[in-house]
Design a protein around this motif. Structure first.
Motif, PDB file in Angstrom:
ATOM      1  N   ALA A 138      42.854  59.623 -48.201  1.00  0.00           N
ATOM      2  CA  ALA A 138      41.593  58.881 -48.087  1.00  0.00           C
ATOM      3  C   ALA A 138      40.662  59.535 -47.071  1.00  0.00           C
ATOM      4  N   ALA A 139      41.218  59.982 -45.948  1.00  0.00           N
ATOM      5  CA  ALA A 139      40.392  60.616 -44.922  1.00  0.00           C
ATOM      6  C   ALA A 139      39.777  61.918 -45.435  1.00  0.00           C
ATOM      7  N   GLU A 140      40.560  62.696 -46.177  1.00  0.00           N
ATOM      8  CA  GLU A 140      40.043  63.956 -46.723  1.00  0.00           C
ATOM      9  C   GLU A 140      38.961  63.697 -47.762  1.00  0.00           C
ATOM     10  N   ILE A 141      39.184  62.715 -48.621  1.00  0.00           N
ATOM     11  CA  ILE A 141      38.186  62.377 -49.649  1.00  0.00           C
ATOM     12  C   ILE A 141      36.903  61.880 -48.995  1.00  0.00           C
ATOM     13  N   ALA A 142      37.038  61.008 -48.004  1.00  0.00           N
ATOM     14  CA  ALA A 142      35.867  60.458 -47.327  1.00  0.00           C
ATOM     15  C   ALA A 142      35.072  61.543 -46.615  1.00  0.00           C
ATOM     16  N   ALA A 143      35.771  62.533 -46.069  1.00  0.00           N
ATOM     17  CA  ALA A 143      35.091  63.611 -45.341  1.00  0.00           C
ATOM     18  C   ALA A 143      34.193  64.439 -46.256  1.00  0.00           C
ATOM     19  N   GLY A 144      34.486  64.455 -47.549  1.00  0.00           N
ATOM     20  CA  GLY A 144      33.690  65.217 -48.491  1.00  0.00           C
ATOM     21  C   GLY A 144      32.553  64.426 -49.124  1.00  0.00           C
ATOM     22  N   ARG A 145      32.342  63.220 -48.657  1.00  0.00           N
ATOM     23  CA  ARG A 145      31.305  62.364 -49.217  1.00  0.00           C
ATOM     24  C   ARG A 145      30.217  62.111 -48.190  1.00  0.00           C
ATOM     25  N   GLU A 146      29.074  61.631 -48.660  1.00  0.00           N
ATOM     26  CA  GLU A 146      28.025  61.208 -47.742  1.00  0.00           C
ATOM     27  C   GLU A 146      28.465  59.940 -47.023  1.00  0.00           C
ATOM     28  N   GLY A 147      27.853  59.679 -45.898  1.00  0.00           N
ATOM     29  CA  GLY A 147      28.202  58.497 -45.128  1.00  0.00           C
ATOM     30  C   GLY A 147      29.177  58.836 -44.010  1.00  0.00           C
ATOM     31  N   THR A 148      29.352  57.896 -43.102  1.00  0.00           N
ATOM     32  CA  THR A 148      30.186  58.097 -41.927  1.00  0.00           C
ATOM     33  C   THR A 148      31.489  57.325 -42.065  1.00  0.00           C
ATOM     34  N   THR A 149      32.587  58.020 -41.831  1.00  0.00           N
ATOM     35  CA  THR A 149      33.909  57.406 -41.901  1.00  0.00           C
ATOM     36  C   THR A 149      34.634  57.598 -40.578  1.00  0.00           C
ATOM     37  N   HIS A 150      35.312  56.555 -40.131  1.00  0.00           N
ATOM     38  CA  HIS A 150      36.101  56.595 -38.914  1.00  0.00           C
ATOM     39  C   HIS A 150      37.555  56.303 -39.274  1.00  0.00           C
ATOM     40  N   VAL A 151      38.472  57.017 -38.640  1.00  0.00           N
ATOM     41  CA  VAL A 151      39.900  56.797 -38.860  1.00  0.00           C
ATOM     42  C   VAL A 151      40.527  56.407 -37.530  1.00  0.00           C
ATOM     43  N   GLY A 152      41.162  55.237 -37.478  1.00  0.00           N
ATOM     44  CA  GLY A 152      41.750  54.813 -36.218  1.00  0.00           C
ATOM     45  C   GLY A 152      42.358  53.431 -36.299  1.00  0.00           C
ATOM     46  N   GLN A 153      42.587  52.856 -35.142  1.00  0.00           N
ATOM     47  CA  GLN A 153      43.215  51.545 -35.027  1.00  0.00           C
ATOM     48  C   GLN A 153      42.237  50.420 -35.367  1.00  0.00           C
ATOM     49  N   ILE A 154      42.739  49.406 -36.056  1.00  0.00           N
ATOM     50  CA  ILE A 154      41.964  48.205 -36.333  1.00  0.00           C
ATOM     51  C   ILE A 154      42.721  46.996 -35.795  1.00  0.00           C
ATOM     52  N   LEU A 155      42.046  45.852 -35.759  1.00  0.00           N
ATOM     53  CA  LEU A 155      42.641  44.612 -35.279  1.00  0.00           C
ATOM     54  C   LEU A 155      42.581  43.558 -36.365  1.00  0.00           C
ATOM     55  N   SER A 156      43.737  43.010 -36.721  1.00  0.00           N
ATOM     56  CA  SER A 156      43.812  41.914 -37.688  1.00  0.00           C
ATOM     57  C   SER A 156      43.877  40.597 -36.922  1.00  0.00           C
TER      58      SER A 156
END
Length: 235
Positions: A138-156
């Motif tokens: 998913a991170a690799e695919i997102a990196a090749g698209r327009e828009g900003t993607t962040h990969v990291g910790q989230i809180l549920s």
């Protein structure tokens, strides 16, 4: 047949995208899948199965929050043989550089819920994490698209309307990117059933800046997230 999904054996694919909103499940199925057929309307929590680029994919609503998401996740994994679940939903940013419309991919999910405390009888602070293969794809695919993607910790979080933002402020200090309400349960159950799981969220609002994505722009922006998820699971 499960209590809450009610599908017949074989109606659900081994790969499932899971939005919280059942109407978003319907929109995803109608927009992205070929030949989508509805397999469940129980409690109006819709489920659909169709084809995406020749791959059989199901879309299943989960409802809001970890108790509801846990029910659907458990039944998909335990009763329908699902092997991969990707949550596609919304989240609220708690970082200055994570903005409305950005996409966040969750490596791990901290939580203020007592669900895992109870699961491990208070003896273990369990750290639910995503499947690395799905995460990296998913991170690799997102990196090749327009828009900003962040990969990291989230809180549920178990709380949507809280009395204080102190917990979120502390979480932000420790690098948590955004807050949502389902990922920790999804990651935990996927680990239990030896399945793959990932959470991809679109930032719909910023908790500290009082910013929100206008309703008429959500579909287009959420569509980017769904495409990342679909490409990742079919890679």
């Amino acid at each position: 047949m499960s209590h809450h999904i009610g599908a017949e054996p074989g109606q659900i694919a081994e790969t499932v995208l899971m939005p919280g909103d059942p109407l978003r499940a319907k929109w995803i199925a109608e927009t992205f899948l070929e030949g989508a057929e509805c397999y469940s309307t129980v409690r109006n929590m819709f489920g659909f199965t169709g084809q995406y680029k020749g791959h059989r994919i199901s879309i299943q609503g989960s409802g809001m929050g970890m108790p509801s998401a846990s029910i659907y996740t458990h039944e998909l994994l335990a009763e329908y043989g699902v092997k991969t679940i990707v949550r596609v939903g919304s989240a609220g940013s708690i970082q200055d550089d994570v903005n409305v419309r950005d996409v966040v991919i969750g490596i791990g999910a901290a939580t203020d819920s007592s669900m895992n405390t109870n699961r491990f009888a208070g003896q273990l602070s369990y750290a639910p994490v995503a499947d690395y293969g799905l995460l990296s794809a998913a991170a690799e695919i997102a990196a090749g698209r327009e828009g900003t993607t962040h990969v990291g910790q989230i809180l549920s979080s178990d709380v949507f309307y809280g009395d204080s933002l102190d917990t979120y402020k502390k979480a932000a200090e420790y690098g948590v990117l955004a807050v949502e309400m389902e990922a920790a349960a999804l990651y935990t159950l996927a680990a239990k059933f030896k399945a793959r799981a990932l959470t991809i969220c679109t930032i719909s609002d910023h908790i500290f800046k009082n910013e929100a994505l206008p309703a008429d722009q959500r579909e287009r922006t959420f569509g980017d997230m769904v495409e990342i998820a679909l490409e990742a699971v079919t890679r």
